[in-house]
Design an enzyme around this catalytic site. Structure first.
Site, mmCIF file in Angstrom:
data_model
loop_
_atom_site.group_PDB
_atom_site.id
_atom_site.type_symbol
_atom_site.label_atom_id
_atom_site.label_comp_id
_atom_site.label_asym_id
_atom_site.label_seq_id
_atom_site.Cartn_x
_atom_site.Cartn_y
_atom_site.Cartn_z
ATOM 1 N N SER A 169 58.550 54.742 50.409
ATOM 2 C CA SER A 169 57.671 53.586 50.226
ATOM 3 C C SER A 169 58.097 52.708 49.053
ATOM 4 O O SER A 169 57.992 51.486 49.124
ATOM 5 C CB SER A 169 56.227 54.055 50.026
ATOM 6 O OG SER A 169 55.796 54.829 51.107
ATOM 7 N N HIS A 188 54.930 52.473 44.643
ATOM 8 C CA HIS A 188 54.816 51.178 45.308
ATOM 9 C C HIS A 188 55.011 50.025 44.321
ATOM 10 O O HIS A 188 55.792 49.098 44.573
ATOM 11 C CB HIS A 188 53.451 51.052 45.981
ATOM 12 C CG HIS A 188 53.308 51.921 47.185
ATOM 13 N ND1 HIS A 188 52.263 51.799 48.080
ATOM 14 C CD2 HIS A 188 54.071 52.937 47.669
ATOM 15 C CE1 HIS A 188 52.391 52.689 49.047
ATOM 16 N NE2 HIS A 188 53.472 53.393 48.806
#
Length: 268
Positions: A174, A220
């Protein structure tokens, strides 16, 4: 003769016409090559192969996953689970010590970005990688796309090391994928395009990042910021003759991220 929209043209005329047509260029100055996506597919293949190796060695209890997931603090692996004790005590008791970044397992800052345990986690990330790679790889080029992916993943891992719980572990692509989103934002801005088409995607992913259960917001956010930086470097030094400067600046940013990890190891 070659059929044309109006009448016919001789083959020699068509060839000469093709030579005189200016070819589109990437934001970085290199010519666009409309080919397959070797880097995107290769990255997807590596992620899938790592997941398969984890599945055949125990899934969530796989020692491979423990070895390549990123964690700051190592722990003692036992048949019944694991617990945190000094490394010397663990080894003296006959158990296996699973190292963390603090123990010198620096490879985890990169290997963790190719590691997944849950099939849904893998599927969502690979679909996102395919969608973003299909757009970005032909535009920025293979080497640049690979650099964007890897350094964004490293940036995500650097923030994980600094802001996550020392005993916790983090896995997933991610961070690198959020870095590709950051690259996309920079390319839109540099091209003078409105960010309106991207806003729903960015807002949804921001909501998932900060409100989704079990989500590493550190990975993230770190990855997204890393993507902004590397794309800013390449678009600011976009002319072909400035390619050495691009790579030098990119190397400097990579060293900075590694220095951040090293400082955290010393402080811990």
């Amino acid at each position: 003769m070659t059929p044309a929209s109006v009448g016919f043209q001789c083959p020699e005329c068509v060839r000469e016409g093709h030579k005189s047509v200016r070819q589109p260029k990437r934001f970085t100055g290199a010519r666009v090559g409309f080919r397959a996506l070797p880097v995107t597919y290769s990255l997807m293949a590596v992620n899938v192969l790592v997941w398969l190796s984890i599945m055949v060695t125990g899934g969530a209890s796989s020692r491979i996953a423990d070895f390549i997931a990123i964690r700051l603090q190592g722990y003692c692996f036992t048949p019944d689970g694991g617990f945190v004790v000094p490394q010397s005590v663990c080894r003296a008791s006959g158990y296996t010590w699973m190292p963390g970044v603090d123990d010198g397992a620096v490879w985890q800052v990169l290997t963790s970005t190719f590691t997944h345990v849950a099939i849904l986690h893998l599927a969502v990330n690979m679909f996102s990688l395919y969608v973003l790679g299909s757009f970005l790889e032909p535009i920025v080029g293979r080497l640049r796309f690979l650099a964007f992916y890897l350094i964004s993943g490293l940036a995500g891992s650097a923030l994980v090391v600094w802001a996550s719980a020392p005993a916790g572990s983090t896995v997933g692509a991610s961070g690198a994928i959020f870095g590709l989103l950051g690259v996309l934002v920079v390319l839109f801005v540099r091209a003078g395009q409105s960010l309106s088409p991207l806003l729903p995607i960015l807002l949804i992913n921001a909501a998932i990042t900060f409100f989704g259960p079990g989500i590493s917001w550190q990975g993230h956010v770190g990855g997204f910021v890393g993507g902004l930086v590397v794309a800013g470097i390449f678009t600011s030094l976009r002319a072909d003759r400035k390619a050495p400067l691009q790579w030098a600046a990119l190397g400097g940013f990579t060293l900075l991220l590694l220095a951040m990890v090293s400082v955290r190891m010393v402080l811990f």
